[in-house]
Design a protein around this motif. Structure first.
Motif, PDB file in Angstrom:
ATOM      1  N   PRO A   1     -52.913  59.737  77.908  1.00 48.96           N
ATOM      2  CA  PRO A   1     -52.158  59.165  77.360  1.00 48.96           C
ATOM      3  C   PRO A   1     -52.613  58.251  76.268  1.00 48.96           C
ATOM      4  O   PRO A   1     -53.647  57.644  76.273  1.00 48.96           O
ATOM      5  N   VAL A   2     -52.123  58.291  74.994  1.00 50.79           N
ATOM      6  CA  VAL A   2     -52.501  57.650  73.685  1.00 50.79           C
ATOM      7  C   VAL A   2     -51.215  56.469  73.400  1.00 50.79           C
ATOM      8  O   VAL A   2     -50.320  56.977  73.269  1.00 50.79           O
ATOM      9  N   GLY A   3     -51.632  55.179  73.067  1.00 54.60           N
ATOM     10  CA  GLY A   3     -50.523  54.404  72.681  1.00 54.60           C
ATOM     11  C   GLY A   3     -50.029  54.538  71.413  1.00 54.60           C
ATOM     12  O   GLY A   3     -50.510  55.109  70.552  1.00 54.60           O
ATOM     13  N   ASP A   4     -48.937  53.875  71.024  1.00 56.53           N
ATOM     14  CA  ASP A   4     -48.245  53.627  69.887  1.00 56.53           C
ATOM     15  C   ASP A   4     -49.088  53.201  68.637  1.00 56.53           C
ATOM     16  O   ASP A   4     -49.086  53.826  67.419  1.00 56.53           O
ATOM     17  N   LEU A   5     -49.997  52.247  68.996  1.00 53.96           N
ATOM     18  CA  LEU A   5     -50.715  51.698  67.848  1.00 53.96           C
ATOM     19  C   LEU A   5     -51.822  52.683  67.487  1.00 53.96           C
ATOM     20  O   LEU A   5     -52.306  52.871  66.222  1.00 53.96           O
ATOM     21  N   GLU A   6     -52.547  53.317  68.496  1.00 56.90           N
ATOM     22  CA  GLU A   6     -53.354  54.350  68.227  1.00 56.90           C
ATOM     23  C   GLU A   6     -53.061  55.562  67.559  1.00 56.90           C
ATOM     24  O   GLU A   6     -53.516  55.957  66.466  1.00 56.90           O
ATOM     25  N   LEU A   7     -51.991  55.850  67.824  1.00 55.54           N
ATOM     26  CA  LEU A   7     -51.014  57.034  66.853  1.00 55.54           C
ATOM     27  C   LEU A   7     -50.686  56.433  65.666  1.00 55.54           C
ATOM     28  O   LEU A   7     -50.838  57.486  64.619  1.00 55.54           O
ATOM     29  N   ALA A   8     -50.333  55.154  65.452  1.00 55.64           N
ATOM     30  CA  ALA A   8     -49.792  54.678  64.260  1.00 55.64           C
ATOM     31  C   ALA A   8     -51.310  54.893  63.137  1.00 55.64           C
ATOM     32  O   ALA A   8     -51.047  55.117  62.096  1.00 55.64           O
ATOM     33  N   THR A   9     -52.411  54.206  63.813  1.00 52.27           N
ATOM     34  CA  THR A   9     -53.572  54.378  63.079  1.00 52.27           C
ATOM     35  C   THR A   9     -54.098  55.623  62.759  1.00 52.27           C
ATOM     36  O   THR A   9     -54.326  55.959  61.519  1.00 52.27           O
TER      37      THR A   9
ATOM     38  N   LEU B   1     -52.167  58.299  62.046  1.00 52.55           N
ATOM     39  CA  LEU B   1     -51.621  58.728  60.985  1.00 52.55           C
ATOM     40  C   LEU B   1     -51.353  57.916  59.851  1.00 52.55           C
ATOM     41  O   LEU B   1     -50.536  58.142  58.727  1.00 52.55           O
ATOM     42  N   ALA B   2     -51.762  56.510  59.843  1.00 52.33           N
ATOM     43  CA  ALA B   2     -51.573  55.737  58.780  1.00 52.33           C
ATOM     44  C   ALA B   2     -50.031  55.530  58.605  1.00 52.33           C
ATOM     45  O   ALA B   2     -49.773  55.418  57.377  1.00 52.33           O
ATOM     46  N   LEU B   3     -49.326  55.123  59.498  1.00 49.88           N
ATOM     47  CA  LEU B   3     -47.795  54.780  59.599  1.00 49.88           C
ATOM     48  C   LEU B   3     -47.554  53.668  60.252  1.00 49.88           C
ATOM     49  O   LEU B   3     -48.290  53.250  61.141  1.00 49.88           O
ATOM     50  N   PRO B   4     -46.608  52.925  60.022  1.00 46.06           N
ATOM     51  CA  PRO B   4     -45.899  51.646  60.748  1.00 46.06           C
ATOM     52  C   PRO B   4     -45.572  52.028  62.088  1.00 46.06           C
ATOM     53  O   PRO B   4     -45.306  53.243  62.423  1.00 46.06           O
ATOM     54  N   VAL B   5     -46.167  51.146  63.138  1.00 45.58           N
ATOM     55  CA  VAL B   5     -45.867  51.526  64.241  1.00 45.58           C
ATOM     56  C   VAL B   5     -44.309  51.547  64.698  1.00 45.58           C
ATOM     57  O   VAL B   5     -44.381  52.600  65.487  1.00 45.58           O
ATOM     58  N   ASP B   6     -43.527  50.841  64.068  1.00 45.13           N
ATOM     59  CA  ASP B   6     -42.062  51.228  64.209  1.00 45.13           C
ATOM     60  C   ASP B   6     -41.510  52.430  63.875  1.00 45.13           C
ATOM     61  O   ASP B   6     -40.673  53.045  64.353  1.00 45.13           O
ATOM     62  N   ARG B   7     -42.131  52.994  62.923  1.00 45.56           N
ATOM     63  CA  ARG B   7     -41.861  54.532  62.774  1.00 45.56           C
ATOM     64  C   ARG B   7     -42.392  55.376  63.584  1.00 45.56           C
ATOM     65  O   ARG B   7     -41.749  56.444  63.957  1.00 45.56           O
ATOM     66  N   ILE B   8     -43.549  55.124  63.974  1.00 46.30           N
ATOM     67  CA  ILE B   8     -44.253  55.895  65.014  1.00 46.30           C
ATOM     68  C   ILE B   8     -43.212  56.108  66.295  1.00 46.30           C
ATOM     69  O   ILE B   8     -43.156  57.130  66.822  1.00 46.30           O
ATOM     70  N   ARG B   9     -42.831  54.896  66.771  1.00 43.44           N
ATOM     71  CA  ARG B   9     -41.717  54.683  67.860  1.00 43.44           C
ATOM     72  C   ARG B   9     -40.546  55.772  67.486  1.00 43.44           C
ATOM     73  O   ARG B   9     -40.166  56.087  68.599  1.00 43.44           O
ATOM     74  N   THR B  10     -39.934  55.557  66.490  1.00 47.84           N
ATOM     75  CA  THR B  10     -38.716  56.324  65.975  1.00 47.84           C
ATOM     76  C   THR B  10     -39.108  57.607  66.154  1.00 47.84           C
ATOM     77  O   THR B  10     -38.186  58.527  66.865  1.00 47.84           O
ATOM     78  N   LEU B  11     -39.924  58.079  65.737  1.00 48.08           N
ATOM     79  CA  LEU B  11     -40.683  59.680  65.671  1.00 48.08           C
ATOM     80  C   LEU B  11     -40.897  60.227  67.303  1.00 48.08           C
ATOM     81  O   LEU B  11     -40.380  61.218  67.467  1.00 48.08           O
TER      82      LEU B  11
END
Length: 232
Positions: free
Chosen positions: A59-67, A69-79
């Motif tokens: 399992p990979v966290g929101d912040l790691e995914l945001a990093t 993809l170079a996207l804001p964490v809030d947008r990652i959560r929405t996606l």
């Protein structure tokens, strides 16, 4: 819509702010997102997120995914919420009607990962336990059996028992995750091997103690300890 598709926060807002730059994109040491626009990729940011999730082995966290993809964490959560809803058969308007996927996106252990749906467990188990095991050669199966019953055991002793060189087969079994390094023999210094938890999973066993007793079928099994660590 009967399922709540909201995303449980993995990183709180304070932590996200501490790891974000002025644009809201998390900072990552050594990450150079210059020239990389995930929205311009085929399928956009959502497809890019899927591509990353496809290759994670835990399992990979929101912040790691945001990093990544170079996207804001809030947008990652929405996606993530959108992807989970789509896999569960819900469209953008929240109405059901999309085909249910054979896999689902779960938020477990503080992160996200793909899992096959429980409804398909019998099919997946049959493929893993029967289809994949059948692809091992006879030599690999014989070598694996010796290691399973005599572990921890050296490669030389396995060779002595089988009467052939097993170097390449041992490398194959190690690469397939069926066996692993178990230290060295205190007397000979030879590398020892044992089976892995993956082996138990594939065999449907809880522990090595559940291996079937084969002594009645192979009366000479006790004599296997008489084989030395000679070179083959």
């Amino acid at each position: 819509m009967t399922e709540n598709t909201s995303v449980d926060p993995v990183v709180d807002a304070a932590a996200a702010d501490e790891n974000a730059d002025a644009t809201g994109v998390p900072a990552a040491a050594g990450f150079d997102g210059a020239g990389l626009d995930v929205d311009a990729l085929p399928g956009g940011a959502k497809a890019a997120l899927e591509a990353v999730l496809m290759v994670v082995d835990e399992p990979v966290g929101d912040l790691e995914l945001a990093t990544a993809l170079a996207l804001p964490v809030d947008r990652i959560r929405t996606l993530l919420a959108q992807l989970r809803a789509e896999y569960d058969g819900y469209g953008p308007d929240g109405a059901s009607g999309l085909p249910l996927r054979g896999f689902e996106l779960r938020n477990v252990a503080g992160g996200w990962r793909f899992f096959s749906r429980s409804e398909f467990a019998p099919l997946v188990s049959r493929f893993v336990l029967e289809g994949q095991t059948a692809r091992l050669t006879q030599a690999a199966l014989e070598t694996l059996a010796v290691i399973a019953y005599r572990q921890p055991v050296s490669r030389a002793r396995v060779s002595a028992i089988r009467g052939v060189n097993v170097d390449s087969v041992v490398r194959t079994l190690t690469a397939r995750g069926m066996i692993e390094d178990a230290g060295t023999d205190p007397e000979s210094g030879a590398l020892l091997y044992r089976t892995t938890s993956y082996f138990l999973e594939r065999m449907g066993l809880g522990s090595i103690d559940e291996l079937p007793q084969i002594a009645p079928h192979l009366p000479g099994l006790d004599a296997l300890d008489d084989y030395g660590d000679g070179e083959y």
